[in-house]
Design a protein around this motif. Sequence first.
Motif, short mmCIF file in Angstrom:
data_model
loop_
_atom_site.label_atom_id
_atom_site.label_comp_id
_atom_site.label_asym_id
_atom_site.label_seq_id
_atom_site.Cartn_x
_atom_site.Cartn_y
_atom_site.Cartn_z
N MET A 1 -4.77 -15.50 -3.66
CA MET A 1 -3.42 -14.95 -3.75
C MET A 1 -3.34 -13.85 -4.80
O MET A 1 -2.71 -12.82 -4.60
CB MET A 1 -2.42 -16.05 -4.09
N MET A 2 -4.02 -14.06 -5.97
CA MET A 2 -3.98 -13.06 -7.02
C MET A 2 -4.67 -11.77 -6.60
O MET A 2 -4.25 -10.67 -6.97
CB MET A 2 -4.60 -13.61 -8.31
N ASP A 3 -5.73 -11.88 -5.80
CA ASP A 3 -6.40 -10.67 -5.32
C ASP A 3 -5.48 -9.88 -4.39
O ASP A 3 -5.42 -8.64 -4.46
CB ASP A 3 -7.70 -11.04 -4.59
N ASP A 4 -4.77 -10.60 -3.52
CA ASP A 4 -3.81 -9.93 -2.64
C ASP A 4 -2.71 -9.25 -3.46
O ASP A 4 -2.30 -8.12 -3.17
CB ASP A 4 -3.17 -10.94 -1.69
N LEU A 5 -2.24 -9.93 -4.49
CA LEU A 5 -1.19 -9.36 -5.34
C LEU A 5 -1.69 -8.12 -6.07
O LEU A 5 -0.97 -7.12 -6.19
CB LEU A 5 -0.70 -10.41 -6.34
N ARG A 6 -2.94 -8.17 -6.54
CA ARG A 6 -3.50 -7.02 -7.25
C ARG A 6 -3.59 -5.81 -6.32
O ARG A 6 -3.19 -4.70 -6.68
CB ARG A 6 -4.89 -7.37 -7.80
N ARG A 7 -4.10 -6.01 -5.11
CA ARG A 7 -4.20 -4.88 -4.18
C ARG A 7 -2.83 -4.35 -3.79
O ARG A 7 -2.59 -3.14 -3.79
CB ARG A 7 -4.97 -5.33 -2.92
N ALA A 8 -1.90 -5.27 -3.48
CA ALA A 8 -0.56 -4.84 -3.09
C ALA A 8 0.17 -4.20 -4.27
O ALA A 8 0.93 -3.24 -4.09
CB ALA A 8 0.23 -6.02 -2.56
N GLY A 9 -0.08 -4.71 -5.46
CA GLY A 9 0.57 -4.15 -6.64
C GLY A 9 0.16 -2.71 -6.88
O GLY A 9 1.00 -1.86 -7.21
N ARG A 10 -1.12 -2.43 -6.71
CA ARG A 10 -1.58 -1.05 -6.87
C ARG A 10 -0.96 -0.15 -5.81
O ARG A 10 -0.57 0.99 -6.10
CB ARG A 10 -3.11 -1.02 -6.79
N SER A 11 -0.84 -0.67 -4.60
CA SER A 11 -0.19 0.12 -3.55
C SER A 11 1.28 0.34 -3.86
O SER A 11 1.83 1.43 -3.61
CB SER A 11 -0.34 -0.59 -2.20
N ALA A 12 1.93 -0.67 -4.44
CA ALA A 12 3.35 -0.55 -4.78
C ALA A 12 3.56 0.51 -5.85
O ALA A 12 4.53 1.28 -5.81
CB ALA A 12 3.89 -1.90 -5.24
N VAL A 13 2.65 0.57 -6.83
CA VAL A 13 2.75 1.60 -7.87
C VAL A 13 2.64 2.99 -7.24
O VAL A 13 3.44 3.89 -7.55
CB VAL A 13 1.66 1.39 -8.94
N ASP A 14 1.66 3.16 -6.38
CA ASP A 14 1.52 4.46 -5.72
C ASP A 14 2.75 4.80 -4.89
O ASP A 14 3.21 5.95 -4.88
CB ASP A 14 0.28 4.45 -4.81
N LEU A 15 3.28 3.81 -4.23
CA LEU A 15 4.46 4.02 -3.40
C LEU A 15 5.65 4.44 -4.25
O LEU A 15 6.39 5.38 -3.90
CB LEU A 15 4.77 2.74 -2.63
N ALA A 16 5.85 3.78 -5.39
CA ALA A 16 6.96 4.12 -6.28
C ALA A 16 6.81 5.52 -6.84
O ALA A 16 7.77 6.31 -6.86
CB ALA A 16 7.05 3.09 -7.41
N VAL A 17 5.62 5.85 -7.30
CA VAL A 17 5.41 7.18 -7.89
C VAL A 17 5.54 8.27 -6.83
O VAL A 17 6.15 9.32 -7.07
CB VAL A 17 4.03 7.24 -8.58
#
Length: 473
Positions: free
Chosen positions: A1-17
């Motif tokens: 679950m943490m690996d999925d969160l890490r990958r999605a989190g990085r994508s979310a940062v890119d999406l926000a920026v």
Amino acid sequence: MMDDLRRAGRSAVDLAVDHLAAVPGGPVWRPVAEADRSWLTRQPLPGAGRPLADLLHDVRDRILPYPMGNGHPRFFGWVNSPPSPAGVLVAPLAAAMNPSCAGGEHAGVLLERTVVRWLAELVDFPYQPGAGLLASGASVATVIALATARQRAVRRQGHNVRETGLYGQRPLAIYVSAEAHSCVRKAVELLGMGSRYIRTVPVDGAYRMETGALRRLITADREAGVRPFFVAASAGTVNTGTVDPLDEVAGIARECGLWFHIDGAYGALGILAEGARHLYAGLERADSLVLDPHKWLGVPVDAGCVLFRDPVEARDTFSLVPPYLRDDEADALGWFSEYGPEQTRPFRALRVWATISHLGREGIVRLVGRTTRLARTLAAMIEASDDFDLLAPAVTSVIAFRYRPATLDAAATDALNQAIPAVVRGRGHAFLTGTRLSGTAALRACILHPETTEADLTALLDEIRTVVREATA
């Protein structure tokens, strides 16, 4: 679950920026396409769960394309700022911690003590430890202030409103200017004092509270057996940005034994603008002051604040500690939940702390100074034109004005100005809202975005002219 969160989190940062970077080049606002409206409002409750990455795809395709518009430099509506970069950065971290900031020994509570003190220091409000807390915004902050004032007023008559309510009490009168924010009336009605006992104080030609009229209303109420107890002045109204004569109102409040409240939700930080400090004389005399970091400072919503001269009175109004919440190790200040109605409280302080820390006092002064100068520039552009009228002096960063056609009568001019904002918004090149001043339709522009330029102001006026030209062709 943490690996999925890490990958999605990085994508979310890119999406926000990517979203923030694209905002200035896109439309300020766009209507929601029917297919997306249907998706947003009619989704069935999902049976099975979905991957985090799929959720981000929906956010990218269905949600981010339809912002309110306040991230754009040509958004001049209401009092809604773009989000501060620092606030955006730390918001997920507050969510990751997910504390309740009611009280206890943890970072969320301790940091809130600091940011409340910082806010008081920024506007030169005398601060005692414990004399303030963060709230969702000015509406709830005003409820907290008014409830505290009500408790003090009833206690002075030998009663405790928490025990007996207002049963058997003489009516309590509340005094606000004709330009007061609607949150005061909502608070009065919510707390059972009744809008019938709100006294609307007339304003002068600059839309400032008339203190002579305030005195007359207080005298009339006393003679009629109604008890004056609360006066609310504005440090920056939403219609015109006007600052009431705070020192004069403070003097009347003290003389007559009224609680003196200041609504500085939008405009209190205007005290930092060059040459503006004298307008705010008397702010330091308030019994309570409301200000919203999510307005001029740009802290991501929600982040309001209420400050008190005396923390004991707020605690007397709200403190209720059942056995399961007793904290024998708490310091003398107790818990934040003893000073307001919220028991579970979000970690608002992190976004406020990050925003103020990132800007620093110097950066906040620059932001306030730049936006107020742009407001004066817009006012000068309006006064120099032959088709606009400036309706109020440029005091903070709100400008009230109206389009003045050469050939229309008063009724048609009023109808035209009432229609202009919606048409301007629909075109997507600027965002404007309307109001009413002295009974007639008006346009208002609120400048809060740090990247708004004089060219954006020119574009706003040109958009209005284009809308009028097309409407009257």
